[in-house]
Structure formats: structure tokens, C-alpha cells
Write an enzyme that holds these catalytic residues in place. Sequence first.
Site, PDB file in Angstrom:
ATOM      1  N   HIS A 192       7.647  19.439  -5.037  1.00 11.10           N
ATOM      2  CA  HIS A 192       6.812  20.428  -5.711  1.00 11.10           C
ATOM      3  C   HIS A 192       6.302  21.487  -4.718  1.00 11.10           C
ATOM      4  O   HIS A 192       6.334  22.686  -5.009  1.00 11.10           O
ATOM      5  CB  HIS A 192       5.648  19.700  -6.395  1.00 11.10           C
ATOM      6  N   HIS A 197       5.699  25.880  -4.463  1.00 11.49           N
ATOM      7  CA  HIS A 197       4.693  26.757  -3.857  1.00 11.49           C
ATOM      8  C   HIS A 197       5.173  27.619  -2.709  1.00 11.49           C
ATOM      9  O   HIS A 197       4.861  28.802  -2.626  1.00 11.49           O
ATOM     10  CB  HIS A 197       3.527  25.910  -3.324  1.00 11.49           C
ATOM     11  N   GLU A 237      -0.290  27.531 -10.417  1.00 16.96           N
ATOM     12  CA  GLU A 237       0.476  26.341 -10.828  1.00 16.96           C
ATOM     13  C   GLU A 237       1.405  26.594 -12.016  1.00 16.96           C
ATOM     14  O   GLU A 237       2.550  26.168 -12.005  1.00 16.96           O
ATOM     15  CB  GLU A 237      -0.459  25.178 -11.178  1.00 16.96           C
ATOM     16  N   SER A 258       9.003  23.740  -9.930  1.00 14.82           N
ATOM     17  CA  SER A 258       9.444  22.515  -9.264  1.00 14.82           C
ATOM     18  C   SER A 258       9.888  21.454 -10.250  1.00 14.82           C
ATOM     19  O   SER A 258      10.234  20.346  -9.868  1.00 14.82           O
ATOM     20  CB  SER A 258       8.326  21.948  -8.386  1.00 14.82           C
TER      21      SER A 258
HETATM   22  N1  NLE Z   1       5.257  18.529 -12.874  1.00 15.33           N
HETATM   23  C1  NLE Z   1       5.521  19.097 -11.588  1.00 15.33           C
HETATM   24  C2  NLE Z   1       6.883  18.638 -11.084  1.00 15.33           C
HETATM   25  O1  NLE Z   1       7.497  17.775 -11.694  1.00 15.33           O
HETATM   26  O2  NLE Z   1       7.338  19.138 -10.071  1.00 15.33           O
HETATM   27  C3  NLE Z   1       4.438  18.772 -10.573  1.00 15.33           C
HETATM   28  C4  NLE Z   1       3.088  19.288 -10.980  1.00 15.33           C
HETATM   29  C5  NLE Z   1       2.034  19.056  -9.920  1.00 15.33           C
HETATM   30  C6  NLE Z   1       0.715  19.591 -10.315  1.00 15.33           C
HETATM   31 FE   FE2 Z   2       0.743  22.540  -7.012  1.00 14.35          FE
END
Ligand code: NLE
Ligand code: FE2
Length: 339
Positions: A192, A197, A237, A258
Amino acid sequence: GNPNHRSIVRDPKDVIPVPPTSITDVDPTRLLGYGADLEENHPGYGDDAYTQRRADIGRAATEFAIRVRRAENEHESTIPHIQYTAEEDACWRDVLQTIKKKSQDLACPEYNAGLEDMLAALGPEATTRVPQLADVDKVLRSSPGQFRVRPVGGLLHPRSFLNALAFSTFHSTQYVRHPNEPFYTPEPDIIHELVGHLPLLMNETFADCVRHVGRASLLAPECDMWHLTKVYWYTVEFGVMHSKSVDRPLAYGAGVLSSIAELDNLAGALDNGVTFLPLNPYEPLPKISYNDGVQKFYVSVQSLRDMERKLHTFADFCENLYGQGVSLKTWRHLQSLKN
Ligand code: NLE
Ligand code: FE2
């Protein structure tokens, strides 16, 4: 008497804290979210070997933080080196491959450029083995975004997490998601951070947006912290960009970028009648729900510039308000009495 007088009596949660003056003042050891045993909705729940591995990697980050605070001298070379297993590398490789393909059509162009630049700077190994946070940190520091990373053992307490952003510091986890569910994980993991990010933090305009959210939080009283967390959540996010010249929303939020499940959800959003709300950081934002599957609505901006302008003005506004000892919550209340 004046009926407004009563409403001005301060709640103790309105008190303005002593803000950190540098990143060294920001405590990275207060974790929220999944505890030592994980919870039932975590894909690793009941998998003892996974739970142990995640905890070991997390502990290394916390120990790093304690060492650094004692030494008061933070250097990138001391970020713990993690020896990733073949299974962890395979998980990274698979998710990265799929996301690189999907992001061509579903992510904003600045993201695609950032991902390409980041991977190029890391070298060919980066696509087959989980990159080391220490190496990514060097790449980010010398990019236009000027961010740096600090390792963290899990979901960090909102005040520490947001405050650090004002000092161009992004707290990143180092453990890898559970291999049985590579397409969606309910908590941050290194995939992630790396795929969601860090590519956009190479971009100066985006990095400024993130710094603004951090700046708004520095003087924030406790009663506004959750609102500011939501501002962060619905932009950095899960934000999407809907520019006038493109016929569909493009992802810039890390939780969308992600996760293959989230990207697929966004791809079908227009057809499935998912709601898009324009970003308004001043008004209450919907409840956060992130461990029960994909987003039910998205907050949108027109461009990174548009978002930068909005968040810049918002952070100035917060600083000013907090400087006068007034919370956003109280400000909204006073506004409603005027109308
Ligand atoms: N749901 C996201 C993922 O699967 O990469 C991560 C979220 C983290 C806040
Ligand atoms: Fe994050």
C-alpha cells in the site's frame, strides 16, 4: 441575556495542544488498529506464522523509533533492513504487475509518471523484490516532492501521523499483506505504501497538498482531530480526480491505487451509480468505513492544482482559527447561529 453566550463556553476537548516544532517531537510509537492477535476481518486472522512475522517487522520499526528519539539524530541508513521471503516478493510482484496495467487507464497521469520514475530510480530489482524502505527514502528525498519516510509498526495515531506530514515525513509500514488476499487488505502494508502513497509523493504539487493537511493538524484541538483525519482520508487515501477534459474519474488516493478490488470498483463506479462528492473540507464529512470492503462514494477534485489551492486555503484558515483558540467545530456552530 444574549442566548449565544452559553454556546461559547469551551469544551475541554477544545484546548489547543503544544505543537511539535520538528519531526523529532512526533511520537511514532502510538499505534491504533490491529492488535497483536489481529481481528476476524483481517486476512491473517488465525494464521500464527503470519501474525508473528507482521509483529516482528512492526517491532523493528518501533525499536528504530525509540533509538532515533534517544539519539535525536534521524538518518535514513538506520531504517531497518527487512529480509523479505520468496512468498512476500511474489506477492509484491503480482500486485505490482496488475496495478501497473490497470493504473494506465484508472489512475491520474501524475501517479503513472511518479510510479515510473520511482521504479526507474530504484533499479530493475524493484519489480521482482520488495524494495527496501531505506532505498525508497533516498529516492523520495531527492525528488521534487521532497518527502521522506519513517518506518512505523502499523496504523499510527492520527495526531502523530498528520503532524508528521507537516514536516514532509510519511510514516510507512514494512510488513507485507497476507498472501491469500493480495488484492485487498484492510490495513496499510508496504505494498500500500509503495504502490499507493510514495509514487505521488514524488510530485511537488501533491506533496504540497499533503503538507497542507499536516499543517492544519499542528494546532488542532482534540475535538477537530477526527474531522482532519477524514479530510486526509477522503483525499490522500481515497480521493479521485474528475477533470473536465476526461470523461471518467481517475484515482489519486493510495487506498484505491494499492488495491485491485478498489480499482475495479472505481472502474465500474459511473455505471453502478456510485456517488461523487466535491471536496469541501470545512463541512462535516461522512463516516469512515474502511475494513468492510470497497468505497461506497468518492470525494473528487478537478486537478492536483485545484486540490492544492483548496487545501492551502483550508490550512491557512485552520491555523488562523486555532491561533485564536477556536475549533472548527465551534466555528461551524457560531456560523449556524448567525444564519
Ligand atoms: N485496502 C487497501 C489495499 O488493499 O491496499 C489498503 C488501505 C489502507 C488504509
Ligand atoms: Fe494509506
